[in-house]
Motif scaffolding. Structure first.
Motif, PDB file in Angstrom:
ATOM      1  N   ASN A  65      -5.398   0.325  13.122  1.00  0.00           N
ATOM      2  CA  ASN A  65      -4.780  -0.422  14.223  1.00  0.00           C
ATOM      3  C   ASN A  65      -3.273  -0.204  14.310  1.00  0.00           C
ATOM      4  O   ASN A  65      -2.636  -0.693  15.239  1.00  0.00           O
ATOM      5  N   GLY A  66      -2.715   0.504  13.361  1.00  0.00           N
ATOM      6  CA  GLY A  66      -1.271   0.728  13.390  1.00  0.00           C
ATOM      7  C   GLY A  66      -0.487  -0.533  13.129  1.00  0.00           C
ATOM      8  O   GLY A  66       0.509  -0.811  13.798  1.00  0.00           O
ATOM      9  N   ARG A  67      -0.949  -1.311  12.146  1.00  0.00           N
ATOM     10  CA  ARG A  67      -0.284  -2.572  11.818  1.00  0.00           C
ATOM     11  C   ARG A  67       0.652  -2.342  10.629  1.00  0.00           C
ATOM     12  O   ARG A  67       0.232  -1.844   9.588  1.00  0.00           O
ATOM     13  N   ALA A  68       1.919  -2.709  10.788  1.00  0.00           N
ATOM     14  CA  ALA A  68       2.910  -2.455   9.740  1.00  0.00           C
ATOM     15  C   ALA A  68       3.863  -3.634   9.602  1.00  0.00           C
ATOM     16  O   ALA A  68       4.275  -4.240  10.605  1.00  0.00           O
ATOM     17  N   LEU A  69       4.191  -3.945   8.366  1.00  0.00           N
ATOM     18  CA  LEU A  69       5.093  -5.048   8.062  1.00  0.00           C
ATOM     19  C   LEU A  69       6.415  -4.505   7.535  1.00  0.00           C
ATOM     20  O   LEU A  69       6.435  -3.579   6.710  1.00  0.00           O
ATOM     21  N   PHE A  70       7.488  -5.105   7.983  1.00  0.00           N
ATOM     22  CA  PHE A  70       8.823  -4.668   7.574  1.00  0.00           C
ATOM     23  C   PHE A  70       9.279  -5.445   6.340  1.00  0.00           C
ATOM     24  O   PHE A  70       9.066  -6.651   6.235  1.00  0.00           O
ATOM     25  N   TYR A  71       9.897  -4.730   5.397  1.00  0.00           N
ATOM     26  CA  TYR A  71      10.407  -5.378   4.185  1.00  0.00           C
ATOM     27  C   TYR A  71      11.847  -4.955   3.932  1.00  0.00           C
ATOM     28  O   TYR A  71      12.316  -3.917   4.416  1.00  0.00           O
ATOM     29  N   TRP A  72      12.544  -5.755   3.165  1.00  0.00           N
ATOM     30  CA  TRP A  72      13.881  -5.407   2.644  1.00  0.00           C
ATOM     31  C   TRP A  72      13.894  -5.861   1.192  1.00  0.00           C
ATOM     32  O   TRP A  72      13.703  -7.045   0.902  1.00  0.00           O
ATOM     33  N   PHE A  73      14.089  -4.925   0.294  1.00  0.00           N
ATOM     34  CA  PHE A  73      14.000  -5.193  -1.140  1.00  0.00           C
ATOM     35  C   PHE A  73      15.350  -4.950  -1.812  1.00  0.00           C
ATOM     36  O   PHE A  73      15.962  -3.895  -1.632  1.00  0.00           O
ATOM     37  N   PHE A  74      15.806  -5.938  -2.591  1.00  0.00           N
ATOM     38  CA  PHE A  74      17.052  -5.823  -3.337  1.00  0.00           C
ATOM     39  C   PHE A  74      16.758  -5.840  -4.829  1.00  0.00           C
ATOM     40  O   PHE A  74      16.151  -6.798  -5.331  1.00  0.00           O
ATOM     41  N   GLU A  75      17.191  -4.802  -5.523  1.00  0.00           N
ATOM     42  CA  GLU A  75      17.081  -4.856  -6.968  1.00  0.00           C
ATOM     43  C   GLU A  75      18.003  -5.935  -7.516  1.00  0.00           C
ATOM     44  O   GLU A  75      19.042  -6.259  -6.920  1.00  0.00           O
ATOM     45  N   ALA A  76      17.624  -6.482  -8.673  1.00  0.00           N
ATOM     46  CA  ALA A  76      18.496  -7.443  -9.342  1.00  0.00           C
ATOM     47  C   ALA A  76      19.810  -6.748  -9.692  1.00  0.00           C
ATOM     48  O   ALA A  76      19.863  -5.536  -9.930  1.00  0.00           O
ATOM     49  N   MET A  77      20.883  -7.530  -9.727  1.00  0.00           N
ATOM     50  CA  MET A  77      22.210  -6.961  -9.951  1.00  0.00           C
ATOM     51  C   MET A  77      22.342  -6.338 -11.335  1.00  0.00           C
ATOM     52  O   MET A  77      23.096  -5.379 -11.525  1.00  0.00           O
ATOM     53  N   THR A  78      21.621  -6.884 -12.303  1.00  0.00           N
ATOM     54  CA  THR A  78      21.660  -6.332 -13.653  1.00  0.00           C
ATOM     55  C   THR A  78      20.243  -6.243 -14.214  1.00  0.00           C
ATOM     56  O   THR A  78      19.412  -7.108 -13.958  1.00  0.00           O
ATOM     57  N   LYS A  79      19.959  -5.185 -14.943  1.00  0.00           N
ATOM     58  CA  LYS A  79      18.689  -4.981 -15.616  1.00  0.00           C
ATOM     59  C   LYS A  79      17.482  -5.325 -14.736  1.00  0.00           C
ATOM     60  O   LYS A  79      16.659  -6.174 -15.085  1.00  0.00           O
ATOM     61  N   PRO A  80      17.352  -4.672 -13.601  1.00  0.00           N
ATOM     62  CA  PRO A  80      16.252  -5.016 -12.680  1.00  0.00           C
ATOM     63  C   PRO A  80      14.878  -4.843 -13.293  1.00  0.00           C
ATOM     64  O   PRO A  80      13.940  -5.555 -12.939  1.00  0.00           O
TER      65      PRO A  80
END
Length: 368
Positions: A65-80
């Motif tokens: 169906n062409g269904r897609a979800l948008f994400y934004w991922f941030f690594e932890a500032m230290t020791k992710p």
């Protein structure tokens, strides 16, 4: 990837806290949740210099169906690689997690009040965790479907669930070892209680999506008696509410969500189920939130009939009383003193302290 962020509008905090194992990669490996280094954000206009990496893009959840979800991922500032993964979902339904969550509340880059630039957030939650913001369901923010008929099917089941229903789904699916997710707990802000005495869920109403000025907010709080049968009893109150509604009408919240097809009247049974399996559950509210009053939430919590293990006590941040909290057997409820609906906007330092305690499995700080 060049990525130009714009400001969105949303409310209601929903957070899932999961183990970092097998879910968060190091910066040199393919991201196991769907993105890869092709999603690395390398040129965010106006971005302050930072030492962590972040990724943005789409996860296709239905190829046909062409269904897609948008994400934004941030690594932890230290020791992710050693930090937990926190999934942030904004409610509504129909509100962008990138909007308030990532860019106005707890992300590392906040949109300036003039909407023309971004600034670094000294109290970003990725100081303590890897943060994943997901726009769900389709029709929210940048998430979409190429099959237009799917927009008429939206509901709790179609999204992949909101919290706490998502938490229940994970617990149920964990019976299959191949699908196991090490879910540690859920943290919910502003748990809505307006649907009746046996309802405790996470739903938001139209006018609270608007971004209002402090002056307008104070006008409403000063002149509108929300406990009376006629809260709009004077002209100043009506003018204040009209200002909010005018702003709301200028905000793009899709009308498709007016036809939300599946929704439980009560999620109290889900809370009981999650408590029975030992899931960590914290709820919190700003004590000046006119949309979701603290007393209303406390009334709903009483329906769970949980033994109280710690009576109402103050909790502290920077040597000041930050709010009050009460611990039940299997659940914690806390307030933020002087905070409105979007608590981190009002109390960013306090929110980070509270969040850190949640991650550590400790009570909010009880001494100065």
């Amino acid at each position: 990837m060049d990525y130009n962020m714009t400001s969105f509008y949303t409310f209601v905090l929903l957070v899932l806290f999961l183990s970092s194992l097998n879910l968060v990669s190091s910066r040199h490996r393919k991201l196991s949740y769907g993105g890869d280094n092709g999603d690395l954000v390398t040129n965010l206009p106006g971005q302050p210099p930072v030492d962590f990496q972040h990724y943005a893009g789409y996860v296709t959840v239905n190829e046909t169906n062409g269904r897609a979800l948008f994400y934004w991922f941030f690594e932890a500032m230290t020791k992710p690689e050693e930090k937990p993964l926190v999934l942030w979902l904004n409610g509504g339904p129909g509100c962008s997690s990138v909007g308030y969550g990532a860019t106005q509340e707890i992300g590392p880059f906040l949109v300036d009040t003039d909407g023309k630039g971004i600034k670094f957030n000294n109290f970003s939650w990725n100081k303590e965790a890897n943060m994943l913001f997901l726009e769900s369901p389709i029709g929210v923010g940048f998430s979409y479907s190429n099959t237009t008929s799917e927009y008429a099917q939206l509901g709790d089941d179609f999204t992949g669930k909101y919290v706490p229903e998502l938490a229940e789904l994970i617990i149920d699916r964990n019976n299959n070892s191949s699908l196991h997710i090490d879910l540690k707990g859920i943290l919910l802000g502003n748990p809505e209680t307006s649907y009746g005495e046996d309802w405790l869920g996470v739903v938001d109403y139209a006018w609270s999506h608007a971004v209002i000025s402090d002056e307008t907010y104070k006008k409403i709080r000063r002149s509108c008696d929300f406990n009376s049968s006629d809260p709009w009893k004077n002209e100043e109150c009506t003018q204040g509410v009209n200002e909010v509604l005018k702003q709301y009408n200028e905000i793009d919240i899709n009308d498709i969500f007016n036809g939300w097809t599946q929704s439980k009247r009560s999620v109290i049974p889900i809370y009981k189920k999650l408590i029975s399996v030992g899931l960590r559950i914290w709820l919190y509210s700003g004590d000046t939130d006119g949309r979701v009053p603290v007393l209303s939430t406390r009334y709903s919590l009483s329906i769970l009939d949980l033994p109280i293990t710690k009576q109402w006590s103050p909790w502290y941040n920077e040597k000041e009383v930050s709010g009050w909290y009460q611990e039940y057997e299997g659940l914690t409820f806390a307030t933020f003193r002087g905070a409105g609906h979007a608590v981190p906007c009002f109390k960013p330092s306090n929110s980070l302290t509270f969040f850190t305690s949640f991650l550590l499995g400790e009570s909010p700080p009880s001494t100065r």
